[in-house]
Scaffold this motif. Structure first.
Motif, short mmCIF file in Angstrom:
data_model
loop_
_atom_site.label_atom_id
_atom_site.label_comp_id
_atom_site.label_asym_id
_atom_site.label_seq_id
_atom_site.Cartn_x
_atom_site.Cartn_y
_atom_site.Cartn_z
N LEU A 99 1.20 -1.53 -0.04
CA LEU A 99 -0.24 0.00 -0.05
C LEU A 99 0.75 1.48 -0.04
CD1 LEU A 99 -2.78 1.27 0.36
CD2 LEU A 99 -2.89 0.99 2.28
N SER A 100 0.93 1.64 -1.10
CA SER A 100 1.83 2.74 -1.11
C SER A 100 0.87 4.08 -1.61
CB SER A 100 3.03 2.66 -1.88
OG SER A 100 2.60 2.57 -3.04
N MET A 101 0.16 5.66 -0.66
CA MET A 101 -0.48 6.27 -1.31
C MET A 101 -0.06 7.34 -1.16
SD MET A 101 -3.63 3.81 -2.16
CE MET A 101 -5.21 5.59 -2.27
N SER A 102 0.47 7.26 -0.12
CA SER A 102 1.55 8.69 0.07
C SER A 102 1.47 9.89 -1.35
CB SER A 102 2.99 8.73 0.76
OG SER A 102 4.04 7.92 -0.34
N LEU A 104 -0.76 10.69 -3.21
CA LEU A 104 -1.60 11.20 -3.24
C LEU A 104 -1.41 12.35 -2.62
CD1 LEU A 104 -3.22 8.82 -5.01
CD2 LEU A 104 -5.01 8.90 -2.36
N SER A 138 -1.70 2.37 -5.44
CA SER A 138 -1.02 3.61 -4.82
C SER A 138 -2.14 4.62 -5.22
CB SER A 138 0.09 4.03 -6.16
OG SER A 138 -0.06 3.85 -7.44
N SER A 139 -3.37 3.89 -5.69
CA SER A 139 -4.42 4.92 -6.68
C SER A 139 -6.05 3.72 -6.01
CB SER A 139 -4.68 5.28 -7.55
OG SER A 139 -4.70 4.41 -8.86
N VAL A 140 -7.19 5.40 -5.51
CA VAL A 140 -8.32 4.42 -5.45
C VAL A 140 -8.51 4.09 -6.31
CG1 VAL A 140 -10.98 4.99 -4.22
CG2 VAL A 140 -8.08 6.34 -3.49
N PHE A 249 -10.57 7.30 0.28
CA PHE A 249 -9.23 6.77 0.49
C PHE A 249 -9.07 7.92 1.78
CE2 PHE A 249 -4.73 6.85 1.59
CZ PHE A 249 -4.97 5.44 2.01
N ARG A 271 -8.19 13.11 -6.18
CA ARG A 271 -7.94 11.60 -6.22
C ARG A 271 -7.85 10.58 -5.34
NH1 ARG A 271 -1.47 12.47 -7.65
NH2 ARG A 271 -1.89 10.16 -7.97
N TYR A 272 -8.45 10.97 -4.31
CA TYR A 272 -9.16 10.49 -2.81
C TYR A 272 -10.09 9.54 -3.12
CZ TYR A 272 -5.00 12.79 -0.42
OH TYR A 272 -3.70 13.25 0.15
#
Ligand SMILES: [Zn+2]
Length: 300
Positions: A99-102, A104, A138-140, A249, A271-272
């Protein structure tokens, strides 16, 4: 399908199936279904080894089986919740996704290493066989894609690496607002880990300094909060969101006001949030079983 139930109750991955060891009695793992399956070797159809129904006699998925037809996001995650414990406990090979959502966060300036890393990840994913699940989330939008394009047995074998050595079944990170509320107010949320929450938007209210988006309330309220400083990054309008199903997210946040416990999530840009389609309710009875669906691990 890439997993099947054996006559002794175990679950086997198609890549590890061996007739002389595991026997010929193999079944659909959906407990409502149990349809007898056949094994197709990789060489036979030029695809990865898999299981499928033959379409003859009892070898057909029943209507409420997770493999009967293509599932929408809500159906898919509910089947994954149903299968996940069993699939992971009975020896199916785990798939670990990071999980690498940073990326965003518009407030966080990307440093060069991160940028390079994300470009590298993109390349890696492209080089992989199209049928394989991505290596990171890395994205919703990527989560919506994952949950609607892969069959529930594959999704059930996914563990998400959320950092700090913690790996959790994907069905624990993608939740409806009631589950989110329960996790939060029972203090069971994973520390510093964002959750994916789905629901239907009922209202968008723009005040002077804050915007609230509320989800359809079944038993508990859920509010998405966007502060004014992020409005330039958040371009969705009331018309685009009200009545739509969304996946959002972010970190779950408590808000206690006049003895009422509310669950909130602060987001910072488009993007969330990702809208998605639900299947019309009558489709389940009307459509024909999608027999070729089970012949490939990625749906076409
Ligand atoms: Zn079935």
């Amino acid at each position: 399908m890439l997993s099947a139930k054996l006559h002794n109750g175990g679950i086997i991955s198609s890549s590890e199936y061996n007739e002389s060891t595991h026997g010929t009695r193999i079944y659909c793992l959906d407990k409502n279904c149990n349809a007898p399956l056949i094994y197709i070797d990789a060489a036979e159809e030029g695809r990865v080894a898999h299981f499928k129904t033959s379409g003859k006699g009892d070898s057909k998925h029943v209507a409420n089986c997770g493999f009967y037809q293509r599932l929408d996001l809500v159906e898919s995650i509910s089947k994954v919740k149903e299968y996940q414990a069993e699939v992971l406990n009975k020896g199916v090979k785990e798939i670990v996704i990071r999980l690498s959502m940073s990326g965003l966060d518009p407030d966080k300036e990307k440093n060069t290493t991160e940028r390079e890393q994300s470009e590298k990840t993109k390349k890696e994913v492209k080089l992989k066989n199209e049928n394989l699940t991505p290596q990171s989330i890395s994205s919703v939008k990527g989560v919506v894609k994952l949950l609607t394009e892969y069959e529930p047995d594959i999704l059930s074998s996914i563990l998400v690496n959320v950092g700090g050595g913690r790996k959790v079944p994907i069905s624990e990170l993608v939740v409806n607002q009631e589950q989110a509320h329960e996790l939060l107010w029972n203090d069971n949320v994973l520390q510093n880990v964002g959750y994916f929450v789905y629901g239907k938007v009922t209202k968008l209210i723009k005040l002077e300094k804050v915007m609230y988006i509320t989800l359809e309330e079944n038993s508990v309220p859920f509010t998405i909060v966007i502060f004014q400083k992020h409005w330039k990054e958040f371009t969705y309008t009331e018309k685009q969101l009200v009545g739509k199903n969304v996946l959002v997210f972010g970190n779950l946040r408590k808000n206690e006001y006049k003895d009422q416990q509310k669950t909130e999530m602060i987001i910072k840009s488009d993007r969330y949030l990702q809208t998605f389609q639900r299947k019309p309710k009558n489709i389940q009875e009307d459509s024909e079983p999608n027999s070729h669906m089970s012949s490939n691990n990625k749906r076409v």
